[in-house]
Design an enzyme around this catalytic site. Structure first.
Site, PDB file in Angstrom:
ATOM      1  N   LYS A 199     -20.516 -29.192 -40.228  1.00 33.10           N
ATOM      2  CA  LYS A 199     -21.083 -29.839 -41.465  1.00 33.10           C
ATOM      3  C   LYS A 199     -22.649 -29.643 -41.877  1.00 33.10           C
ATOM      4  O   LYS A 199     -23.406 -29.369 -40.863  1.00 33.10           O
ATOM      5  CB  LYS A 199     -20.514 -31.402 -41.412  1.00 33.10           C
ATOM      6  CG  LYS A 199     -19.230 -31.561 -41.043  1.00 33.10           C
ATOM      7  CD  LYS A 199     -18.458 -31.627 -42.282  1.00 33.10           C
ATOM      8  CE  LYS A 199     -17.046 -32.191 -41.837  1.00 33.10           C
ATOM      9  NZ  LYS A 199     -16.061 -31.394 -41.092  1.00 33.10           N
ATOM     10  N   CYS A 200     -22.928 -29.839 -43.029  1.00 41.73           N
ATOM     11  CA  CYS A 200     -24.527 -29.901 -43.230  1.00 41.73           C
ATOM     12  C   CYS A 200     -25.095 -30.668 -42.354  1.00 41.73           C
ATOM     13  O   CYS A 200     -24.724 -31.909 -42.261  1.00 41.73           O
ATOM     14  CB  CYS A 200     -24.679 -30.214 -44.883  1.00 41.73           C
ATOM     15  SG  CYS A 200     -26.310 -30.293 -45.414  1.00 41.73           S
ATOM     16  N   PRO A 201     -26.479 -30.378 -41.846  1.00 35.96           N
ATOM     17  CA  PRO A 201     -27.293 -29.222 -42.230  1.00 35.96           C
ATOM     18  C   PRO A 201     -26.776 -28.050 -40.998  1.00 35.96           C
ATOM     19  O   PRO A 201     -27.466 -27.345 -41.153  1.00 35.96           O
ATOM     20  CB  PRO A 201     -28.680 -29.571 -42.240  1.00 35.96           C
ATOM     21  CG  PRO A 201     -28.333 -30.778 -41.091  1.00 35.96           C
ATOM     22  CD  PRO A 201     -27.049 -31.283 -41.122  1.00 35.96           C
TER      23      PRO A 201
END
Lengths: 141, 85
Positions: free
Chosen positions: B23-25
């Site tokens: 997932k981000c980041p």
């Protein structure tokens, strides 16, 4: 290079809740990946969360999370979302991230530097914080 | 044309970073880590399932000066090819 490649970003961490610390860690990691220096200034309950004996503890969430939000965050952790402190450690590995404890908050919470986790680089006052922030943005979390 | 043939300046090495499921980041953080081990002019191929990556890799490339030379998407997997500056 873009116009903002080396522009520093400064984050003031005030809250010690898991969601806000996670948000701050994500912002830090993103800035570090872009090559932007990050200055983090720890005040009050955020500083308390960086105590060596507390840094791995499960933190509460902001009140607005509610039961539904709490369940969503718990699910994210169960699905393998890494703890905020691990994201911060990774940010320090890839970029220039300086974490400083607010000296007034240290005093209020009766803390000495050796009680803080080694991820904290030092203790400074608000003047040093502003000088280091320079012309870069300051974000309060 | 293969990736190696399209590379005029580096050693011809193509490194692949599998960031699928992250997932981000994390895709951009892992990319910033991985690019350090790529020689100037060589290519880094990144695979990710994060929809935010399209905007993120464009911004990262612009900001760091590492050129985004190719970008594709298939079956929910985004693929970015970056040339280290």
């Amino acid at each position: 290079m873009s116009d903002q490649g080396e522009e520093p970003i400064s984050l003031v961490l005030f809250s010690g809740t898991d969601d806000r610390l996670t948000a701050a860690a994500v912002l830090t990691a993103g800035a570090a990946a872009l090559g932007r220096p990050v200055h983090i200034f720890l005040q009050y309950w955020a500083l308390d969360a960086f105590r060596a004996d507390k840094i791995n503890m499960r933190r509460p969430l902001a009140p607005e999370a509610g039961p539904e939000g709490a369940a969503a965050v718990q699910q994210a952790h169960a699905d393998g979302q890494q703890p905020w402190v691990e994201t911060l450690r990774m940010a320090k590995e890839i970029g220039e991230v300086d974490i400083q404890a607010c000296s007034l908050s240290m005093d209020i919470l009766h803390l000495s530097a050796d009680q803080l986790d080694p991820i904290v680089d030092g203790v400074e006052g608000v003047a040093a914080f502003y000088v280091n922030a320079g012309v870069g943005q300051v974000v309060f979390i | 044309m293969t990736l190696t043939e399209s590379n005029p300046t580096g050693t011809g090495q193509v490194t692949t970073l599998d960031a699928k499921g992250l997932k981000c980041p994390m895709p951009i953080v892992k990319t910033a880590q991985a690019i350090k081990n790529v020689s100037s002019g060589d290519l880094l191929e990144v695979l990710t399932t994060d929809p935010g990556a399209v905007a993120d890799f464009a911004a990262w490339s612009r900001s760091t000066g590492n050129e985004l030379v190719e970008q594709t998407v298939a079956d929910g997997v985004y693929r970015f090819v970056l040339r280290r500056k």
